[in-house]
Design a protein around this motif. Structure first.
Motif, PDB file in Angstrom:
ATOM      1  N   PHE A 182     -11.626 -35.194  84.084  1.00 20.08           N
ATOM      2  CA  PHE A 182     -10.184 -35.013  84.188  1.00 20.08           C
ATOM      3  C   PHE A 182      -9.922 -33.621  84.749  1.00 20.08           C
ATOM      4  CE2 PHE A 182     -10.874 -38.046  80.778  1.00 20.08           C
ATOM      5  CZ  PHE A 182     -10.005 -39.066  81.129  1.00 20.08           C
ATOM      6  N   SER A 183      -8.942 -33.498  85.597  1.00 20.96           N
ATOM      7  CA  SER A 183      -8.625 -32.210  86.193  1.00 20.96           C
ATOM      8  C   SER A 183      -7.265 -31.727  85.717  1.00 20.96           C
ATOM      9  CB  SER A 183      -8.642 -32.302  87.724  1.00 20.96           C
ATOM     10  OG  SER A 183      -7.725 -33.283  88.176  1.00 20.96           O
ATOM     11  N   LEU A 184      -7.168 -30.435  85.495  1.00 27.35           N
ATOM     12  CA  LEU A 184      -5.931 -29.782  85.106  1.00 27.35           C
ATOM     13  C   LEU A 184      -5.967 -28.383  85.706  1.00 27.35           C
ATOM     14  CD1 LEU A 184      -3.287 -29.841  83.432  1.00 27.35           C
ATOM     15  CD2 LEU A 184      -4.611 -28.910  81.516  1.00 27.35           C
ATOM     16  N   TYR A 185      -4.956 -28.045  86.518  1.00 22.65           N
ATOM     17  CA  TYR A 185      -5.039 -26.778  87.236  1.00 22.65           C
ATOM     18  C   TYR A 185      -3.663 -26.221  87.555  1.00 22.65           C
ATOM     19  CZ  TYR A 185      -3.897 -29.635  91.320  1.00 22.65           C
ATOM     20  OH  TYR A 185      -3.271 -30.494  92.203  1.00 22.65           O
ATOM     21  N   ARG A 208      -4.701 -37.250  91.914  1.00 24.67           N
ATOM     22  CA  ARG A 208      -3.967 -36.247  91.146  1.00 24.67           C
ATOM     23  C   ARG A 208      -2.473 -36.356  91.387  1.00 24.67           C
ATOM     24  NH1 ARG A 208      -8.063 -31.499  93.088  1.00 24.67           N
ATOM     25  NH2 ARG A 208      -9.842 -32.106  91.796  1.00 24.67           N
ATOM     26  N   GLY A 222      -8.576 -23.944  87.316  1.00 23.86           N
ATOM     27  CA  GLY A 222      -8.420 -24.854  86.190  1.00 23.86           C
ATOM     28  C   GLY A 222      -9.723 -25.533  85.852  1.00 23.86           C
ATOM     29  N   THR A 223      -9.645 -26.756  85.401  1.00 26.50           N
ATOM     30  CA  THR A 223     -10.807 -27.558  85.049  1.00 26.50           C
ATOM     31  C   THR A 223     -10.875 -28.763  85.971  1.00 26.50           C
ATOM     32  OG1 THR A 223     -10.667 -26.893  82.727  1.00 26.50           O
ATOM     33  CG2 THR A 223     -11.934 -28.880  83.222  1.00 26.50           C
ATOM     34  N   PHE A 246       1.085 -33.873  90.959  1.00 24.14           N
ATOM     35  CA  PHE A 246       1.386 -32.446  90.889  1.00 24.14           C
ATOM     36  C   PHE A 246       2.887 -32.201  91.049  1.00 24.14           C
ATOM     37  CE2 PHE A 246       0.419 -33.424  95.333  1.00 24.14           C
ATOM     38  CZ  PHE A 246       1.507 -32.870  96.002  1.00 24.14           C
ATOM     39  N   ALA A 251      -2.575 -32.412  87.687  1.00 20.95           N
ATOM     40  CA  ALA A 251      -3.517 -33.053  86.768  1.00 20.95           C
ATOM     41  C   ALA A 251      -3.933 -34.384  87.370  1.00 20.95           C
ATOM     42  CB  ALA A 251      -2.897 -33.260  85.386  1.00 20.95           C
ATOM     43  N   HIS A 306     -14.382 -24.542  88.123  1.00 23.52           N
ATOM     44  CA  HIS A 306     -13.078 -24.009  87.743  1.00 23.52           C
ATOM     45  C   HIS A 306     -12.293 -23.411  88.901  1.00 23.52           C
ATOM     46  CE1 HIS A 306     -14.144 -24.579  83.527  1.00 23.52           C
ATOM     47  NE2 HIS A 306     -15.293 -23.983  83.786  1.00 23.52           N
ATOM     48  N   VAL A 335       1.556 -26.907  89.404  1.00 25.05           N
ATOM     49  CA  VAL A 335       0.532 -27.376  88.469  1.00 25.05           C
ATOM     50  C   VAL A 335       0.200 -28.816  88.836  1.00 25.05           C
ATOM     51  CG1 VAL A 335       1.180 -25.849  86.579  1.00 25.05           C
ATOM     52  CG2 VAL A 335       2.291 -28.079  86.802  1.00 25.05           C
ATOM     53  N   ARG A 343      -6.638 -22.844  93.634  1.00 25.19           N
ATOM     54  CA  ARG A 343      -6.443 -23.612  92.412  1.00 25.19           C
ATOM     55  C   ARG A 343      -7.433 -23.142  91.356  1.00 25.19           C
ATOM     56  NH1 ARG A 343      -6.189 -29.708  95.103  1.00 25.19           N
ATOM     57  NH2 ARG A 343      -4.307 -29.360  96.360  1.00 25.19           N
TER      58      ARG A 343
END
Length: 202
Positions: free
Chosen positions: A106-109, A160, A101-102, A162, A150, A64, A148, A99
């Motif tokens: 899949f990444s989301l931050y 990614r 997030g997860t 952004f 993803a 994270h 942000v 950063r």
């Protein structure tokens, strides 16, 4: 008597070897996968005024949290003038961001960052003169950004997209040094960028 001694010896050896066995089992069953890694990356972001290309590295300590260090964030933009001369605005920053997030398949931050080189060399305290002799004192804080992102994680490859909002005092300084604000307008020190990032983990 000899049989009793043999039994006692075997019992002692069993007791002594028990911690080693338990320790080996503990290592096997409690060992967790190492999530810490370093990954080089390249990113490109742009808007209607210019573009930024960055080469850097991402440091991940857990699933994270990431620290991204842009070793060379290069901004460039062409501003057409009347005639043939088109001055190019360009500068280099050491972008550093955190950063949160997860970062799984899949990444989301979300991220926040600064130009670390400006912080280290305390450029905020420097006065600035444009080419027409204008004097500016402490033109605002150092360059910073927030955004942000993803993307997808494919084995050792990360791709990614952004979006970032950047405060660019460096852009303002270079603009005033190259262009006449009475002719071309005032520089936009706050700008939105959209971009992509590709990283490879070895």
């Amino acid at each position: 008597m000899r049989q009793s001694r043999c039994i006692a010896l075997l019992t002692s050896l069993s007791v002594l070897s028990l911690p080693a066995v338990l320790q080996a089992q503990t290592v096997i069953y409690l060992d967790e996968p190492d999530v810490g890694w370093v990954s080089p990356y390249v990113s490109y972001e742009a808007n209607d005024k210019g573009q930024i290309t960055t080469l850097g590295a991402v440091f991940q300590t857990d699933a994270h949290f990431q620290l991204a260090v842009g070793l060379a964030s290069y901004y460039s933009a062409d501003h057409p003038q009347h005639g043939l001369y088109q001055p190019e605005i360009q500068f280099l920053n050491l972008d550093t961001s955190v950063r949160v997030g997860t970062f799984d398949k899949f990444s989301l931050y979300g991220e926040v960052g600064i130009a670390l080189d400006e912080l280290i060399f305390d450029e905020e305290e420097e006065d600035y003169y444009d080419r027409w002799g204008g004097h500016y004192e402490k033109m605002g804080p150092i360059d910073w950004f927030a955004g942000v992102g993803a993307g997808i994680e494919l084995n050792n490859l990360s791709l990614r997209a952004f979006g970032r909002y950047r405060y660019l005092r460096s852009y303002e300084q270079e603009y005033l040094a190259a262009l006449d604000p009475w002719v071309h307008g005032q520089p936009d020190d706050g700008q939105w960028f959209a971009g992509v990032e590709l990283s490879l983990r070895f």
